[in-house]
Design a protein around this motif. Structure first.
Motif, PDB file in Angstrom:
ATOM      1  N   CYS A 106      24.362  -9.219   6.528  1.00 43.70           N
ATOM      2  CA  CYS A 106      22.998  -9.628   6.176  1.00 43.70           C
ATOM      3  C   CYS A 106      22.108  -9.596   7.414  1.00 43.70           C
ATOM      4  CB  CYS A 106      22.981 -11.019   5.546  1.00 43.70           C
ATOM      5  SG  CYS A 106      23.059 -12.377   6.732  1.00 43.70           S
ATOM      6  N   VAL A 107      20.800  -9.699   7.171  1.00 42.29           N
ATOM      7  CA  VAL A 107      19.836  -9.877   8.255  1.00 42.29           C
ATOM      8  C   VAL A 107      19.488 -11.356   8.291  1.00 42.29           C
ATOM      9  CG1 VAL A 107      17.621  -9.186   9.227  1.00 42.29           C
ATOM     10  CG2 VAL A 107      18.930  -7.557   7.859  1.00 42.29           C
ATOM     11  N   TYR A 108      19.771 -12.011   9.401  1.00 36.85           N
ATOM     12  CA  TYR A 108      19.654 -13.465   9.527  1.00 36.85           C
ATOM     13  C   TYR A 108      18.608 -13.769  10.583  1.00 36.85           C
ATOM     14  CZ  TYR A 108      21.453 -18.316   9.584  1.00 36.85           C
ATOM     15  OH  TYR A 108      21.614 -19.679   9.477  1.00 36.85           O
ATOM     16  N   GLY A 109      17.590 -14.515  10.198  1.00 40.57           N
ATOM     17  CA  GLY A 109      16.500 -14.830  11.119  1.00 40.57           C
ATOM     18  C   GLY A 109      16.684 -16.186  11.770  1.00 40.57           C
ATOM     19  N   VAL A 127       9.800 -11.668   9.492  1.00 44.40           N
ATOM     20  CA  VAL A 127      11.066 -12.313   9.157  1.00 44.40           C
ATOM     21  C   VAL A 127      11.198 -12.466   7.649  1.00 44.40           C
ATOM     22  CG1 VAL A 127      12.382 -14.467   9.332  1.00 44.40           C
ATOM     23  CG2 VAL A 127      11.291 -13.507  11.358  1.00 44.40           C
ATOM     24  N   CYS A 178      14.498 -10.546   6.402  1.00 40.50           N
ATOM     25  CA  CYS A 178      15.675 -11.423   6.470  1.00 40.50           C
ATOM     26  C   CYS A 178      16.077 -11.939   5.090  1.00 40.50           C
ATOM     27  CB  CYS A 178      15.412 -12.606   7.394  1.00 40.50           C
ATOM     28  SG  CYS A 178      15.246 -12.143   9.137  1.00 40.50           S
ATOM     29  N   GLU A 179      17.371 -11.939   4.852  1.00 40.41           N
ATOM     30  CA  GLU A 179      17.900 -12.541   3.632  1.00 40.41           C
ATOM     31  C   GLU A 179      18.057 -14.043   3.813  1.00 40.41           C
ATOM     32  OE1 GLU A 179      22.048 -12.585   1.023  1.00 40.41           O
ATOM     33  OE2 GLU A 179      21.685 -10.994   2.474  1.00 40.41           O
ATOM     34  N   ARG A 180      18.467 -14.449   5.015  1.00 43.18           N
ATOM     35  CA  ARG A 180      18.669 -15.860   5.323  1.00 43.18           C
ATOM     36  C   ARG A 180      17.972 -16.205   6.633  1.00 43.18           C
ATOM     37  NH1 ARG A 180      23.091 -18.505   2.801  1.00 43.18           N
ATOM     38  NH2 ARG A 180      24.165 -17.179   1.282  1.00 43.18           N
ATOM     39  N   VAL A 181      17.636 -17.467   6.809  1.00 37.64           N
ATOM     40  CA  VAL A 181      17.035 -17.920   8.063  1.00 37.64           C
ATOM     41  C   VAL A 181      17.572 -19.300   8.425  1.00 37.64           C
ATOM     42  CG1 VAL A 181      14.879 -16.635   7.754  1.00 37.64           C
ATOM     43  CG2 VAL A 181      15.048 -18.996   6.921  1.00 37.64           C
TER      44      VAL A 181
END
Length: 302
Positions: free
Chosen positions: A40-43, A200, A204-207
């Motif tokens: 995933c892309v995590y911010g 973001v 981003c999928e999650r942060v």
């Protein structure tokens, strides 16, 4: 607080870090835990001084935590496990007399990945300047080259600190596309820190939102936004609604905001109609990530 599991690409457990001594000591991280799921892309978000850069340095092995641990793909963070990470921490520094191609060649020799140089030059958008000396590069071009150097070792995860720094609007769009592509096409986990909340929210999928070295909020972006959605109604008698709902309602934007769960909204509308209150409009208003960020970072610490 324990966050994360053995399937995470990066797991941070109870990390603490102080700088300085005695009464002047500053606690940059205060028992922070988080997990970055694979693929995933995590911010990573937070105001200045929240601990973002310190956390990224600890993950990269540039700073040692006072307490706590970091694991990478289930293994304790160390020299071997960090080989699975590509990292661009803060502003990239290069040899000004070398070209972009020469920089990538140098990293490729260390990683035995010479075949990656040409594809990466094209992918990060500096193929046209591959044989120019870095001394002539703009900040944005150096940022692209830095990401290229992070990718040349064929990492399973990549850590990026302000990846859009110095890029113009077109460059930001290209970087957004690259980051999403890395996760969706290549399956590379991306952990990024950024002050551009709109970007973001888009990539981003999650942060995780940090405040004073602690976790202020974390989760899927859609969930965080939906969790702060507010129900708004435009009626012919707002004062009657405010009196009827008391502490659950506030006037605003020409109507009434109601603190209510989504499942309870139909019953509320039915009750108002039965009370002969005319409803002209009713809708859920979902905030953007900036609103959530400000709400969480301005809240008094527990």
């Amino acid at each position: 607080m324990s966050i994360g599991n053995e399937e995470d690409a990066i797991t941070v457990s109870g990390v603490e870090k102080r700088f300085g001594w005695g009464v002047r000591a500053f606690k940059a991280l205060d028992g922070l835990s988080l997990g970055v799921p694979q693929g995933c892309v995590y911010g990573l978000l937070g105001p200045n001084g929240a601990g973002k850069s310190t956390l990224l340095r600890i993950i990269a092995g540039l700073v040692r935590p006072d307490r706590g641990s970091v694991s990478i793909f289930g293994e304790n963070a160390g020299r071997e496990s960090r080989r699975r990470l590509g990292m661009l921490i803060e502003a990239p520094a290069f040899y000004p007399f070398l070209t972009a191609r020469e920089h990538l060649d140098m990293f490729a020799r260390m990683n035995e990945s010479a075949t990656m140089v040409e594809p990466i030059l094209r992918r990060v958008g500096i193929g046209y300047a591959a044989d120019k000396k870095v001394a002539a590069f703009s900040l944005g071009m150096k940022q692209r080259l830095g990401i290229g150097c992070a990718l040349v070792g064929r990492p399973d995860a990549i850590v990026l600190d302000e990846p859009t720094n110095g890029l113009d609007p077109d460059g930001i769009l290209e970087m957004r596309s690259l980051i999403v592509d890395l996760a969706q096409r290549d399956g590379i986990t991306v952990l990024l820190s950024s002050h551009l909340l709109d970007e973001v929210e888009r990539v981003c999928e999650r942060v995780a939102i940090l405040r004073s070295g602690r976790m202020a909020a974390h989760g899927k972006v859609a969930g965080l936004l939906d969790g702060q959605a507010r129900f708004w109604i435009n009626v012919d008698s707002p004062q009657t609604v405010l009196e009827r709902l008391a502490s659950r309602a506030d006037a605003g934007d020409g109507g009434v905001y109601v603190r209510i769960g989504r499942d309870d909204a139909p019953e509320l509308i039915r009750a108002l109609v039965n009370a002969n209150i005319r409803i002209f409009e009713a809708k859920w208003i979902t905030p953007d990530l900036e609103s959530v960020f400000l709400s969480e970072t301005r809240r008094e610490p527990q």
